[in-house]
Scaffold this active site. Structure first.
Site, PDB file in Angstrom:
ATOM      1  N   GLU A 166       0.842  -1.194   0.000  1.00 29.86           N
ATOM      2  CA  GLU A 166       0.000   0.000   0.000  1.00 29.86           C
ATOM      3  C   GLU A 166       0.881   1.248   0.000  1.00 29.86           C
ATOM      4  O   GLU A 166       1.835   1.340   0.758  1.00 29.86           O
ATOM      5  CB  GLU A 166      -0.924   0.014   1.227  1.00 29.86           C
ATOM      6  CG  GLU A 166      -1.929  -1.129   1.251  1.00 29.86           C
ATOM      7  CD  GLU A 166      -2.893  -1.130   0.064  1.00 29.86           C
ATOM      8  OE1 GLU A 166      -3.001  -0.096  -0.630  1.00 29.86           O
ATOM      9  OE2 GLU A 166      -3.534  -2.174  -0.174  1.00 29.86           O
ATOM     10  N   ARG A 224     -18.019  -0.493   4.810  1.00 26.96           N
ATOM     11  CA  ARG A 224     -19.093  -1.093   4.007  1.00 26.96           C
ATOM     12  C   ARG A 224     -19.820  -2.160   4.837  1.00 26.96           C
ATOM     13  O   ARG A 224     -20.989  -2.413   4.664  1.00 26.96           O
ATOM     14  CB  ARG A 224     -18.441  -1.711   2.763  1.00 26.96           C
ATOM     15  CG  ARG A 224     -19.351  -2.194   1.684  1.00 26.96           C
ATOM     16  CD  ARG A 224     -18.545  -2.706   0.484  1.00 26.96           C
ATOM     17  NE  ARG A 224     -17.424  -3.554   0.877  1.00 26.96           N
ATOM     18  CZ  ARG A 224     -17.529  -4.861   1.177  1.00 26.96           C
ATOM     19  NH1 ARG A 224     -18.688  -5.471   1.114  1.00 26.96           N
ATOM     20  NH2 ARG A 224     -16.468  -5.548   1.524  1.00 26.96           N
ATOM     21  N   CYS A 269      -7.931  -1.941   7.813  1.00 26.58           N
ATOM     22  CA  CYS A 269      -6.533  -1.978   7.368  1.00 26.58           C
ATOM     23  C   CYS A 269      -5.979  -0.580   7.158  1.00 26.58           C
ATOM     24  O   CYS A 269      -4.882  -0.249   7.628  1.00 26.58           O
ATOM     25  CB  CYS A 269      -6.398  -2.800   6.083  1.00 26.58           C
ATOM     26  SG  CYS A 269      -6.717  -4.551   6.349  1.00 26.58           S
ATOM     27  N   HIS A 278      -1.071  -5.835   1.702  1.00 32.54           N
ATOM     28  CA  HIS A 278      -2.273  -6.666   1.577  1.00 32.54           C
ATOM     29  C   HIS A 278      -1.920  -7.980   0.874  1.00 32.54           C
ATOM     30  O   HIS A 278      -1.148  -7.980  -0.089  1.00 32.54           O
ATOM     31  CB  HIS A 278      -3.354  -5.937   0.759  1.00 32.54           C
ATOM     32  CG  HIS A 278      -4.366  -5.228   1.610  1.00 32.54           C
ATOM     33  ND1 HIS A 278      -4.580  -3.867   1.537  1.00 32.54           N
ATOM     34  CD2 HIS A 278      -5.236  -5.695   2.549  1.00 32.54           C
ATOM     35  CE1 HIS A 278      -5.544  -3.532   2.403  1.00 32.54           C
ATOM     36  NE2 HIS A 278      -5.954  -4.623   3.034  1.00 32.54           N
TER      37      HIS A 278
HETATM   38  N1  PCA Z   1      -8.565  -6.909   5.787  1.00 32.49           N
HETATM   39  C1  PCA Z   1      -9.473  -5.819   6.063  1.00 32.49           C
HETATM   40  C2  PCA Z   1      -9.498  -5.686   7.561  1.00 32.49           C
HETATM   41  C3  PCA Z   1      -8.877  -6.929   8.092  1.00 32.49           C
HETATM   42  C4  PCA Z   1      -8.237  -7.564   6.929  1.00 32.49           C
HETATM   43  O1  PCA Z   1      -7.507  -8.571   6.963  1.00 32.49           O
HETATM   44  C5  PCA Z   1      -9.152  -4.551   5.293  1.00 32.49           C
HETATM   45  O2  PCA Z   1      -8.596  -4.641   4.183  1.00 32.49           O
HETATM   46  O3  PCA Z   1      -9.463  -3.454   5.766  1.00 32.49           O
END
Ligand code: PCA
Length: 198
Positions: free
Chosen positions: A78, A88, A141, A165
């Site tokens: 990110e 959401r 996240c 991610h």
């Molecule tokens: N993904 C979510 C929150 C927890 C996770 O593993 C996100 O992308 O916000």
């Protein structure tokens, strides 16, 4: 170097979260870098508290937070966390902020301070394709990434932080059509390579 790696519990009806499975499999040290791990709840308030507590206690030089991004094909770095909480779906405590700020007095955004371009190059040399993502979303996240970077700016000047991610694990994609996934052990290897490189 002291590195803190965070992962999340399961959410959104899943029974497993690859980010939690990854942190469970990391060793305590890699190439002289020590690794601490902490599992965060998928809760806006709870995750912030747990993360801040871990940073105050362990004073890491680098914070790498991991989370699941179901639907993405590869591991993504990110680039930016924005000052928005807009959920959401409710978090695991039932809380669902809409159009809220994370921090009233904070800037609109923080950029990742991980060397993401160098990391991508390093991984490419090892034949792993990763990408940069320009949105960490507006769920927990993004909130965690913003929290770590704000704390670095306010209190721990030299501390680097960023968010990665990961896709679904193979086991999660049954009944999800063509949803892309990765083998857990391959994801663990990528995170290990990153920790060694830092
Ligand atoms: N993904 C979510 C929150 C927890 C996770 O593993 C996100 O992308 O916000």
């Amino acid at each position: 170097m002291k590195i803190l790696v965070t992962g999340f519990e399961a959410f959104n009806g899943e029974t497993i979260n690859p980010s939690e499975e990854i942190i469970k499999r990391l060793k305590k040290s890699y190439a002289g870098n020590t690794v601490d791990t902490v599992k965060l709840p998928v809760e806006f308030k709870g995750a912030k508290e747990r993360l801040e507590e871990a940073i105050h206690m362990r004073k890491p030089e680098v914070v790498i937070s991991l989370g699941e991004a179901g639907g993405r094909e590869c591991i993504t770095f990110e680039r930016v966390a924005i000052n928005v909480n807009d959920a959401r779906i409710p978090d695991n405590s039932g809380y669902q902020p809409v159009d809220a700020s994370i921090c009233e007095e904070g800037p609109a955004a923080y950029f990742s301070t991980l060397p993401i371009r160098e990391l991508m190059k390093h991984l490419e040399d090892k034949r792993t394709v990763t990408r940069i993502s320009n949105t960490a979303g507006t769920y927990v996240c993004n909130h965690v990434m913003y929290t770590a970077l704000r704390l670095a700016e306010q209190e721990y000047k030299g501390m680097k932080a960023g968010f990665i991610h990961v896709p679904y694990m193979k086991e999660q994609t049954e009944g999800k059509g063509q949803a892309p996934s990765m083998e857990l052990e391959d994801m663990v290897k990528v995170i290990e390579d990153i920790v060694e490189f830092l």
